[in-house]
Design an enzyme around this catalytic site. Sequence first.
Site, PDB file in Angstrom:
ATOM      1  N   GLY A  53       0.781  -1.236   0.000  1.00  0.00           N
ATOM      2  CA  GLY A  53       0.000   0.000   0.000  1.00  0.00           C
ATOM      3  C   GLY A  53       0.807   1.278   0.000  1.00  0.00           C
ATOM      4  CG  LEU A  54       3.586   1.816   2.447  1.00  0.00           C
ATOM      5  CD1 LEU A  54       4.770   1.740   3.416  1.00  0.00           C
ATOM      6  CD2 LEU A  54       2.559   2.825   2.968  1.00  0.00           C
ATOM      7  N   GLY A  55       3.033   2.325  -2.447  1.00  0.00           N
ATOM      8  CA  GLY A  55       3.479   2.809  -3.765  1.00  0.00           C
ATOM      9  C   GLY A  55       4.832   2.266  -4.197  1.00  0.00           C
ATOM     10  CB  SER A  56       6.760  -0.781  -3.329  1.00  0.00           C
ATOM     11  OG  SER A  56       5.780  -1.734  -3.665  1.00  0.00           O
ATOM     12  CB  SER A  57       4.767  -0.999  -8.427  1.00  0.00           C
ATOM     13  OG  SER A  57       3.568  -0.317  -8.190  1.00  0.00           O
ATOM     14  CB  ALA A  58       4.801   4.468  -8.134  1.00  0.00           C
TER      15      ALA A  58
ATOM     16  CG  ASP B 274       0.232   4.693  -6.078  1.00  0.00           C
ATOM     17  OD1 ASP B 274      -0.610   5.392  -5.497  1.00  0.00           O
ATOM     18  OD2 ASP B 274       0.416   3.488  -5.812  1.00  0.00           O
TER      19      ASP B 274
HETATM   20  O1  PMV Z   1      -1.554  -0.199  -2.944  1.00  0.00           O
HETATM   21  P1  PMV Z   1      -0.893   0.856  -3.757  1.00  0.00           P
HETATM   22  O2  PMV Z   1       0.283   1.494  -3.102  1.00  0.00           O
HETATM   23  O3  PMV Z   1      -0.546   0.324  -5.141  1.00  0.00           O
HETATM   24  O4  PMV Z   1      -1.986   2.043  -3.979  1.00  0.00           O
HETATM   25  C1  PMV Z   1      -3.137   1.799  -4.758  1.00  0.00           C
HETATM   26  C2  PMV Z   1      -4.062   2.992  -4.803  1.00  0.00           C
HETATM   27  C3  PMV Z   1      -5.389   2.708  -5.538  1.00  0.00           C
HETATM   28  O5  PMV Z   1      -6.185   3.897  -5.435  1.00  0.00           O
HETATM   29  C4  PMV Z   1      -6.144   1.569  -4.891  1.00  0.00           C
HETATM   30  C5  PMV Z   1      -5.165   2.379  -7.012  1.00  0.00           C
HETATM   31  C6  PMV Z   1      -4.797   3.558  -7.895  1.00  0.00           C
HETATM   32  O6  PMV Z   1      -4.294   3.303  -8.988  1.00  0.00           O
HETATM   33  O7  PMV Z   1      -5.054   4.719  -7.529  1.00  0.00           O
END
Ligand code: PMV
Length: 316
Positions: A105-110, A152
């Site tokens: 949930g912390l945007g690691s792929s970005a 992200d």
């Molecule tokens: O889980 P993360 O860090 O990939 O964040 C996803 C955020 C979403 O709103 C669920 C997807 C998006 O593309 O905005």
Amino acid sequence: MPAMNQSACGKAILLGEHAVVHGEGAIAIPLSNKRVKVHVEPKILAPDSKIHVIAPDLDINQELSDLPKQNPIFQAVRLTLSELNITQTPSCKLLVTSTLAFSSGLGSSAALAVATTKALSEFLGHPLPVETVNRIAYECETYIHGNPSGIDNTVVSYEKPLYFQKSQGFEFLHPGGTFNFVLADSGTSKSTQESVASVAQQLVERPMEGQAILTQIGQVVEQGKQAFLDGDTKTLAIAMNHNQQLLAALELSSPGLDQLIKTAREAGALAAKLTGGGRGGHMLALVEDSKLPLVYESLQQASSDRAFIAIVRNQG
Ligand code: PMV
């Protein structure tokens, strides 16, 4: 060609995840003390165009060409070379290390995409402007998430708090006060692609109800945006807690997240919610100064030492 180091931050979504995929606004902050680092160095004696990738946290130690196509490092390298019109790369080694947890949930792929694009383009002598890095990272995200909103890659590329809406683009947000957050990892990592798909499925199965929840999330984000700009912690907290209820109604919370949220609130946090894709991964708590040590300690204990503090400062 000298070695090059670059890095990119993680991110937390304060309000609006998932609804942002369906056109509502959302607010995200950079996590500047949690970073993915990429070191690129030449491999003098290797044959041309061989790129070797070592990423111990991801269990990767192989040629780039052997990585799966959905890997953000693979896509970031491919898109960077294509952007620079480079077909023959000097052989090099990419070493990827991270203080940012992956798939939680912390945007690691970005962050992987942004750090790789910056490091490789600089190594090749053509540093790319932030707008191009952002565009490449967005394209990488489409291979990984299927249908990313773009929030992200944007917050990670610019590393500033921002409000994002798919149809309008983004605006930087200057916080009207200082906000303390504590984040904690529920320990279960879940795929964002799956959680985004589960919301899409609910919109097919119960369109009226699903859409009504997304619209309400959009309203909560607007309320929270004003509070963020005004430095109004109490109103921001109300928005975050309401957002958590709405995300739970979309089945995006999990027993682990619920437990951490309860722990945070019992220790005195003003608000707590999941952040990012949900169904696992991190939760985010908003905490007043006086309660910060207790909330942090309680979340450290409840998450087996996987809690950390992020402070968003009013720059005056
Ligand atoms: O889980 P993360 O860090 O990939 O964040 C996803 C955020 C979403 O709103 C669920 C997807 C998006 O593309 O905005």
